[in-house]
Scaffold this active site. Structure first.
Site, PDB file in Angstrom:
ATOM      1  N   SER A  60       0.817  -1.215   0.000  1.00 23.32           N
ATOM      2  CA  SER A  60       0.000   0.000   0.000  1.00 23.32           C
ATOM      3  C   SER A  60       0.853   1.269   0.000  1.00 23.32           C
ATOM      4  O   SER A  60       0.341   2.358  -0.173  1.00 23.32           O
ATOM      5  CB  SER A  60      -0.922   0.011   1.221  1.00 23.32           C
ATOM      6  OG  SER A  60      -0.150  -0.129   2.388  1.00 23.32           O
ATOM      7  N   ASN A 109      -4.279  -2.026  -1.214  1.00 24.96           N
ATOM      8  CA  ASN A 109      -4.495  -2.712   0.045  1.00 24.96           C
ATOM      9  C   ASN A 109      -4.580  -4.209  -0.281  1.00 24.96           C
ATOM     10  O   ASN A 109      -5.385  -4.626  -1.107  1.00 24.96           O
ATOM     11  CB  ASN A 109      -5.815  -2.217   0.645  1.00 24.96           C
ATOM     12  CG  ASN A 109      -6.110  -2.854   1.990  1.00 24.96           C
ATOM     13  OD1 ASN A 109      -5.838  -4.035   2.215  1.00 24.96           O
ATOM     14  ND2 ASN A 109      -6.686  -2.078   2.871  1.00 24.96           N
ATOM     15  N   CYS A 134       4.547 -11.522  12.454  1.00 23.99           N
ATOM     16  CA  CYS A 134       5.634 -10.974  13.276  1.00 23.99           C
ATOM     17  C   CYS A 134       5.089 -10.374  14.569  1.00 23.99           C
ATOM     18  O   CYS A 134       5.756  -9.582  15.226  1.00 23.99           O
ATOM     19  CB  CYS A 134       6.445  -9.954  12.488  1.00 23.99           C
ATOM     20  SG  CYS A 134       5.489  -8.543  11.924  1.00 23.99           S
TER      21      CYS A 134
END
Ligand code: SAH
Length: 393
Positions: A249, A276, A337
């Site tokens: 994005s 997106n 993550c």
């Protein structure tokens, strides 16, 4: 006389198991006064020595362990030894031609909240705890003498600093980095923006995972979602992927990715899409597109435990949408993550995504973070990067 922090019984077990933090709720009392970032003595209720620690009365993490030997008080010489040890542990990476890697990984290298990354001739530094903040100029001084970098740039602009009562801080500690800098790794090169880029300029923690995924890319049509500067697609194309589509994005990220592809001579086989990812995957689905290798490396969707339920749904949705674009035999390399999401929850989320996509999946690889980003046993929060390589049956 240094300040003494008495730890409640309930806080002792995790410390004994290797956890390096004492939370506010585990502090019985504080004897004396200490400013944020000062070294204190941790003791149990019977006044037995536990460790030296960095104290921060403003943080929910009241104390961060530095040293468990009473006779080794953490002074400047101690700090310099810890830094030297961390650097020494990365010698192999430096010698094998890696231009960028993490030199100091905070708690896991015994220096809580301190992160130092190497980018070619320069270094970036993050001080994410009050203790690290209090020694950052000493650290920079040692790095300057010990490693002779051309520049050291502070990137203490992470939100977690606010939890420590610290304002964001960025700027020069030594010299000035170039706006853009070329970093070489065995087999490829890329541009990094140490001062302006995301994180400290590059996602160093995916180095080995990119290489492993690329090893499975030959002949495949690759979709690199959340590509940032294109690390996965770049490696994949160099390893023989037929084509790659990179989605992010951020226009800045895509501009960098485009130059990285060109630098390595694989630009013509790549398409860059600014979108997106959630919308783009839906659009591909409507178009009936298929990709033989999909990488999903989203940003940290669960910054803390409170946001976990919402984040789990987002992880599930994006994985489900990716699975719907995967032909039989296709591969999905998917990551999280978020430290708040443990390995088991990650598996559960994927199981849920597979169910809704009607996909049967083999687990080919379970991935983690590389050795220059070590975790600590007993400190689950430090094991933040999780990944799976799945094959659709
Ligand atoms: N895979 C990358 C690192 C990904 S970092 C590498 O190997 O270097 C996460 C990236 O996701 C960032 O570049 C950010 O700009 C992008 N991003 C965050 N939310 C996004 C969204 N909803 N759609 C597309 N990109 C997004």
């Amino acid at each position: 006389m240094s300040c003494v922090v008495v730890v409640k019984k309930g806080g002792l077990k995790s410390l004994a198991q290797g956890h390096p933090w004492v939370y506010a709720q585990s502090v019985a009392r504080v004897e004396g006064r200490a400013r944020p970032g000062e070294v204190v003595r941790l003791v149990d209720a019977e006044d037995r020595f536990l460790a030296w620690a960095w104290f921060n009365p403003q943080s929910y993490i009241r104390a961060r362990l530095l040293e468990r030997r009473e006779e080794v008080e953490p002074d400047l010489a101690w700090l310099e030894r810890r830094l030297a040890e961390a650097v020494e542990r990365r010698r192999g990476l430096a010698e094998s031609g890696h231009g960028a890697y993490r030199l100091v990984n905070a708690e896991a290298d015994g220096l809580p909240g301190l992160i130092v990354d190497r980018y070619g001739p320069g270094l970036t530094l993050q001080a994410l705890s009050a203790g690290a903040e209090s020694v950052k100029h000493q650290v920079a001084g040692w790095l300057e003498t010990g490693l002779a970098p051309e520049w050291i740039w502070e990137r203490s602009d992470q939100e977690v600093r606010r939890l420590e009562g610290l304002e964001p801080a960025t700027g020069p500690l030594l010299g000035r980095p170039p706006e853009r800098l070329r970093v070489d790794e065995p087999g490829c090169a890329y541009w990094v923006e140490p001062a302006a880029g995301q994180k400290t300029g590059f996602f160093l923690d995916q180095r080995e995972n990119r290489r492993l995924v690329a090893g499975m890319a030959a002949g495949r049509d690759m979709l690199d979602c959340f590509c940032y500067s294109g690390g996965f697609a770049l490696r994949g194309l160099l390893a023989g992927a037929a084509r790659a589509t990179l989605v992010d994005s951020s226009a800045q990220a895509l501009a960098l990715a485009q130059e990285n592809l060109a630098l390595n001579g694989v630009r013509e086989r790549a398409q860059l899409v600014r979108a997106n990812v959630f919308n783009q995957l839906r659009a591909y689905r409507d178009e009936g597109r298929r990709f033989g290798l999909i990488v999903l490396d989203p940003p940290k969707l669960a910054p803390n435990r409170a946001s976990l339920a919402k984040a789990a749904r987002a992880y599930k949705d994006v994985n489900m949408m990716a699975l719907r674009l995967l032909p039989l035999g296709g591969l999905l390399a998917t990551f999280s993550c978020s430290a708040a999401m443990d390995r088991q929850s990650f598996w559960e989320v994927l199981t849920w995504a597979a169910e809704d996509a009607g996909a049967r999946l083999q687990v080919l690889h379970q991935l983690s973070q590389p050795a220059d980003h070590p975790a600590l046993l007993g400190f689950a929060e430090s094991q933040y990067l999780k990944g799976l390589v799945l094959r659709r049956l």
